[in-house]
Design a protein around this motif. Structure first.
Motif, PDB file in Angstrom:
ATOM      1  N   ASP A 125     -12.895  51.212  17.045  1.00  0.00           N
ATOM      2  CA  ASP A 125     -14.313  50.885  16.960  1.00  0.00           C
ATOM      3  C   ASP A 125     -14.852  51.521  15.688  1.00  0.00           C
ATOM      4  OD1 ASP A 125     -15.174  53.582  17.448  1.00  0.00           O
ATOM      5  OD2 ASP A 125     -15.315  53.229  19.582  1.00  0.00           O
ATOM      6  N   ILE A 126     -16.003  51.060  15.270  1.00  0.00           N
ATOM      7  CA  ILE A 126     -16.621  51.562  14.042  1.00  0.00           C
ATOM      8  C   ILE A 126     -17.919  52.257  14.397  1.00  0.00           C
ATOM      9  CG2 ILE A 126     -17.680  50.935  11.829  1.00  0.00           C
ATOM     10  CD1 ILE A 126     -15.799  48.535  11.733  1.00  0.00           C
ATOM     11  N   ARG A 127     -18.063  53.489  13.947  1.00  0.00           N
ATOM     12  CA  ARG A 127     -19.305  54.226  14.083  1.00  0.00           C
ATOM     13  C   ARG A 127     -20.044  54.128  12.744  1.00  0.00           C
ATOM     14  NH1 ARG A 127     -20.416  57.787  18.546  1.00  0.00           N
ATOM     15  NH2 ARG A 127     -19.337  56.716  20.216  1.00  0.00           N
ATOM     16  N   ALA A 128     -21.185  53.494  12.759  1.00  0.00           N
ATOM     17  CA  ALA A 128     -22.008  53.361  11.562  1.00  0.00           C
ATOM     18  C   ALA A 128     -23.401  53.898  11.886  1.00  0.00           C
ATOM     19  CB  ALA A 128     -22.094  51.903  11.133  1.00  0.00           C
ATOM     20  N   LEU A 129     -23.944  54.689  10.989  1.00  0.00           N
ATOM     21  CA  LEU A 129     -25.259  55.277  11.210  1.00  0.00           C
ATOM     22  C   LEU A 129     -26.328  54.473  10.483  1.00  0.00           C
ATOM     23  CD1 LEU A 129     -24.295  59.019  10.731  1.00  0.00           C
ATOM     24  CD2 LEU A 129     -24.539  57.770  12.862  1.00  0.00           C
ATOM     25  N   VAL A 130     -27.373  54.116  11.212  1.00  0.00           N
ATOM     26  CA  VAL A 130     -28.482  53.336  10.676  1.00  0.00           C
ATOM     27  C   VAL A 130     -29.779  53.975  11.159  1.00  0.00           C
ATOM     28  CG1 VAL A 130     -29.610  51.074  10.689  1.00  0.00           C
ATOM     29  CG2 VAL A 130     -27.115  51.222  10.753  1.00  0.00           C
ATOM     30  N   VAL A 131     -30.757  54.060  10.264  1.00  0.00           N
ATOM     31  CA  VAL A 131     -32.082  54.545  10.632  1.00  0.00           C
ATOM     32  C   VAL A 131     -33.078  53.431  10.356  1.00  0.00           C
ATOM     33  CG1 VAL A 131     -33.914  56.206  10.103  1.00  0.00           C
ATOM     34  CG2 VAL A 131     -31.526  56.949  10.120  1.00  0.00           C
ATOM     35  N   VAL A 132     -33.920  53.147  11.338  1.00  0.00           N
ATOM     36  CA  VAL A 132     -34.994  52.172  11.162  1.00  0.00           C
ATOM     37  C   VAL A 132     -36.308  52.929  11.318  1.00  0.00           C
ATOM     38  CG1 VAL A 132     -36.025  50.032  12.010  1.00  0.00           C
ATOM     39  CG2 VAL A 132     -33.539  50.353  12.127  1.00  0.00           C
ATOM     40  N   THR A 133     -37.133  52.878  10.283  1.00  0.00           N
ATOM     41  CA  THR A 133     -38.408  53.599  10.303  1.00  0.00           C
ATOM     42  C   THR A 133     -39.447  52.802  11.093  1.00  0.00           C
ATOM     43  OG1 THR A 133     -39.254  52.578   8.288  1.00  0.00           O
ATOM     44  CG2 THR A 133     -37.889  54.571   8.027  1.00  0.00           C
ATOM     45  N   PRO A 134     -40.575  53.433  11.453  1.00  0.00           N
ATOM     46  CA  PRO A 134     -41.620  52.708  12.190  1.00  0.00           C
ATOM     47  C   PRO A 134     -42.136  51.456  11.464  1.00  0.00           C
ATOM     48  CG  PRO A 134     -42.000  55.053  12.337  1.00  0.00           C
ATOM     49  CD  PRO A 134     -40.879  54.864  11.348  1.00  0.00           C
ATOM     50  N   ASN A 135     -42.057  51.452  10.126  1.00  0.00           N
ATOM     51  CA  ASN A 135     -42.503  50.256   9.398  1.00  0.00           C
ATOM     52  C   ASN A 135     -41.303  49.353   9.034  1.00  0.00           C
ATOM     53  OD1 ASN A 135     -41.521  52.009   7.484  1.00  0.00           O
ATOM     54  ND2 ASN A 135     -43.093  51.570   5.978  1.00  0.00           N
ATOM     55  N   TYR A 149     -32.248  52.073   6.666  1.00  0.00           N
ATOM     56  CA  TYR A 149     -31.373  52.900   5.837  1.00  0.00           C
ATOM     57  C   TYR A 149     -30.006  52.926   6.497  1.00  0.00           C
ATOM     58  CZ  TYR A 149     -35.721  54.402   3.736  1.00  0.00           C
ATOM     59  OH  TYR A 149     -36.937  54.418   3.103  1.00  0.00           O
ATOM     60  N   TRP A 150     -28.997  52.581   5.733  1.00  0.00           N
ATOM     61  CA  TRP A 150     -27.625  52.488   6.222  1.00  0.00           C
ATOM     62  C   TRP A 150     -26.806  53.560   5.534  1.00  0.00           C
ATOM     63  CZ3 TRP A 150     -25.212  48.354   9.111  1.00  0.00           C
ATOM     64  CH2 TRP A 150     -23.827  48.416   9.139  1.00  0.00           C
TER      65      TRP A 150
END
Length: 99
Positions: free
Chosen positions: A27-37, A41-42
């Motif tokens: 499996d692939i662990r990828a970190l992503v952040v989605v801001t309130p707007n 960011y990957w």
């Protein structure tokens, strides 16, 4: 009193012909952040968690061949035999796909 957390459900389909690396599931662990707007960011470095043993579709009861989770894999005698901690990284996947 603490409020009860909402009930969560996870549904997934078992892939009976998975893409394999070196004959093993992963499996692939990828970190992503989605801001309130909704800016996304990957993080460019992924972690691939590998199964310890080669995949075979005939024995679904063998979790070591089918589930790449570390909690399952650490019980295998083959854990860490091919790569430290059964982990590969982005550049390893890119090299495999290019080769």
């Amino acid at each position: 009193l603490r409020p009860k957390p909402p009930k969560a459900w996870l549904m997934q389909k078992y892939i009976d012909r998975p893409f394999l690396l070196d004959g093993r599931k992963f499996d692939i662990r990828a970190l992503v952040v989605v801001t309130p707007n909704f800016q996304i960011y990957w993080y460019k470095q992924w972690i691939l968690r590998m199964c310890s043993e080669p995949y075979t579709p005939d024995d679904l009861s063998n979790k070591i061949k089918h589930i790449s989770n570390h909690c399952i894999q650490t019980s295998s005698e083959s854990y860490g035999a091919r790569e430290a901690g059964n982990e590969l990284f982005t550049e390893d996947l890119v090299a495999y796909l290019a080769g």
